[in-house]
Design a protein around this motif. Structure first.
Motif, PDB file in Angstrom:
ATOM      1  N   SER A 135      32.051  45.508  33.803  1.00  0.00           N
ATOM      2  CA  SER A 135      32.731  44.344  34.385  1.00  0.00           C
ATOM      3  C   SER A 135      33.177  44.625  35.819  1.00  0.00           C
ATOM      4  O   SER A 135      33.351  43.694  36.615  1.00  0.00           O
ATOM      5  N   ARG A 136      33.346  45.906  36.167  1.00  0.00           N
ATOM      6  CA  ARG A 136      33.713  46.251  37.545  1.00  0.00           C
ATOM      7  C   ARG A 136      32.629  45.810  38.523  1.00  0.00           C
ATOM      8  O   ARG A 136      32.911  45.323  39.619  1.00  0.00           O
ATOM      9  N   LEU A 137      31.382  46.025  38.118  1.00  0.00           N
ATOM     10  CA  LEU A 137      30.269  45.621  38.983  1.00  0.00           C
ATOM     11  C   LEU A 137      30.255  44.115  39.183  1.00  0.00           C
ATOM     12  O   LEU A 137      30.023  43.620  40.292  1.00  0.00           O
ATOM     13  N   LEU A 138      30.487  43.392  38.096  1.00  0.00           N
ATOM     14  CA  LEU A 138      30.490  41.929  38.184  1.00  0.00           C
ATOM     15  C   LEU A 138      31.606  41.455  39.111  1.00  0.00           C
ATOM     16  O   LEU A 138      31.388  40.591  39.980  1.00  0.00           O
ATOM     17  N   PRO A 160      30.905  28.749  44.982  1.00  0.00           N
ATOM     18  CA  PRO A 160      31.794  29.830  44.539  1.00  0.00           C
ATOM     19  C   PRO A 160      31.537  30.205  43.075  1.00  0.00           C
ATOM     20  O   PRO A 160      31.253  29.351  42.240  1.00  0.00           O
ATOM     21  N   LEU A 161      31.624  31.492  42.808  1.00  0.00           N
ATOM     22  CA  LEU A 161      31.419  32.004  41.450  1.00  0.00           C
ATOM     23  C   LEU A 161      32.740  32.482  40.869  1.00  0.00           C
ATOM     24  O   LEU A 161      33.641  32.885  41.603  1.00  0.00           O
ATOM     25  N   GLU A 162      32.831  32.457  39.543  1.00  0.00           N
ATOM     26  CA  GLU A 162      34.000  32.991  38.845  1.00  0.00           C
ATOM     27  C   GLU A 162      33.534  34.047  37.853  1.00  0.00           C
ATOM     28  O   GLU A 162      32.611  33.803  37.070  1.00  0.00           O
ATOM     29  N   SER A 163      34.163  35.195  37.887  1.00  0.00           N
ATOM     30  CA  SER A 163      33.764  36.297  37.000  1.00  0.00           C
ATOM     31  C   SER A 163      33.779  35.889  35.535  1.00  0.00           C
ATOM     32  O   SER A 163      32.927  36.307  34.743  1.00  0.00           O
ATOM     33  N   ALA A 164      34.757  35.055  35.164  1.00  0.00           N
ATOM     34  CA  ALA A 164      34.895  34.661  33.760  1.00  0.00           C
ATOM     35  C   ALA A 164      33.703  33.849  33.267  1.00  0.00           C
ATOM     36  O   ALA A 164      33.447  33.787  32.062  1.00  0.00           O
TER      37      ALA A 164
END
Length: 309
Positions: A33-36, A53-57
């Motif tokens: 998840s760190r990479l993401l 825009p992107l969201e990690s979730a």
């Protein structure tokens, strides 16, 4: 360790982005998840993220995998396989891997494994009514009784000798790793079959011993084996029994006990098969029966050991 994070999950190519990351040592044993998070932060800070825009979730990482399972699998495809959000980076991603950033929430190792198991269970259930081609090099499955698909295969079993891997029918085409072996071309074409050729009772694979036997011819009997066989009227089982008697003696089994058991087995075979005592077949059949009895006894010991443990 370097990885290439690629966002291509958008029809508008202007929104695509590739980010090359050299991982700090402290990251290697951390979650993927760190990479993401790193990619999303970089993406949103650039021109692409201003309008998209992107969201990690709502994103996850994936690796491209091939479905090839055999050397002659013409139906092989590639697909994206999810990287678990809590998967350890160094265990799930290789150096210089292309890691794809895709839409859709991430899943944990437990969730991915549960889905894989459910899929395997479904495939296993579906394959109950399928037959597998018995030709060497072909792993296709098809409905029992046909129709039988086209088949590319080899006439001889594979050979694994030291680092070399090749098909015995095509000895001049060798590979030295599994991926290379999987891509060696077939030498025959036809239709799949689920009927084994009983007359051509070949081994499923060959090794160095098989190659040496083929080069050197049949193994010669030792003097002791020859004499034991001759004394028993040409029985092939006689020298085997002599060696077994000797080995069991070294293990503490008295020769008298072995002889008593062997005589009892011989009498059983004479009665069962209507043989005379001087018939060489008596010894051969007794050898087979004694072997089965020993195997049964060893299995019983193994079962008892498992029960105790």
């Amino acid at each position: 360790m370097k990885v290439f994070l690629r966002y291509e999950d958008n029809e508008d190519e202007s929104k695509h982005k590739t980010l090359k990351i050299t991982l700090p040592k402290s990251w290697k044993n951390g979650p993927s998840s760190r990479l993401l998070d790193q990619f999303v932060e970089s993406y949103n800070g650039g021109n692409e993220g201003q309008s998209n825009p992107l969201e990690s979730a709502g994103m996850h990482l994936a690796l491209r995998r091939s479905s090839a399972t055999a050397a002659n699998d013409d139906t092989a495809t590639t697909s994206l396989e999810d990287v678990p959000s809590d998967g350890i980076i160094i265990e799930t991603i290789a150096d210089r891997d292309d890691v794809f950033v895709c839409h859709g929430p991430s899943r944990t190792v437990e969730e991915i494994n549960a889905e894989r198991q459910a899929k395997l269970d479904q495939e296993k259930e579906a394959q109950k009514n399928l037959s597998k081609c018995v030709h060497f090099g072909c792993n296709q499955r098809f409905p029992r009784g046909g129709p039988y698909p086209d088949c590319k295969y080899h006439t001889g079993p594979p050979v694994f000798h030291e680092t070399a891997k090749f098909w015995s029918c095509c000895p001049n085409k060798k590979a030295y790793d599994w991926d290379g072996f999987q891509t060696l071309p077939a030498c025959q074409q036809g239709k799949c079959t689920d009927v084994k050729d009983e007359e051509n009772n070949q081994k499923q694979f060959l090794g160095g011993c098989d190659l040496r036997e083929e080069m050197n011819g049949p193994k010669l009997k030792s003097i002791d084996d020859f004499n034991a066989s001759a004394a028993a009227g040409g029985s092939e089982g006689a020298p085997v029994l002599e060696r077994l008697r000797s080995v069991l003696g070294e293990l503490g089994v008295e020769n008298e006990l072995f002889d008593q058991v062997l005589e009892g087995v011989k009498k059983e075979e004479m009665t069962k098969n209507g043989l005379q005592e001087d018939d060489a077949k008596v010894v051969d059949e007794a050898t087979k029966t004694l072997g089965l009895k020993l195997k049964k006894s060893l299995k019983a010991i193994a079962v008892e050991q498992l029960r105790i443990s």
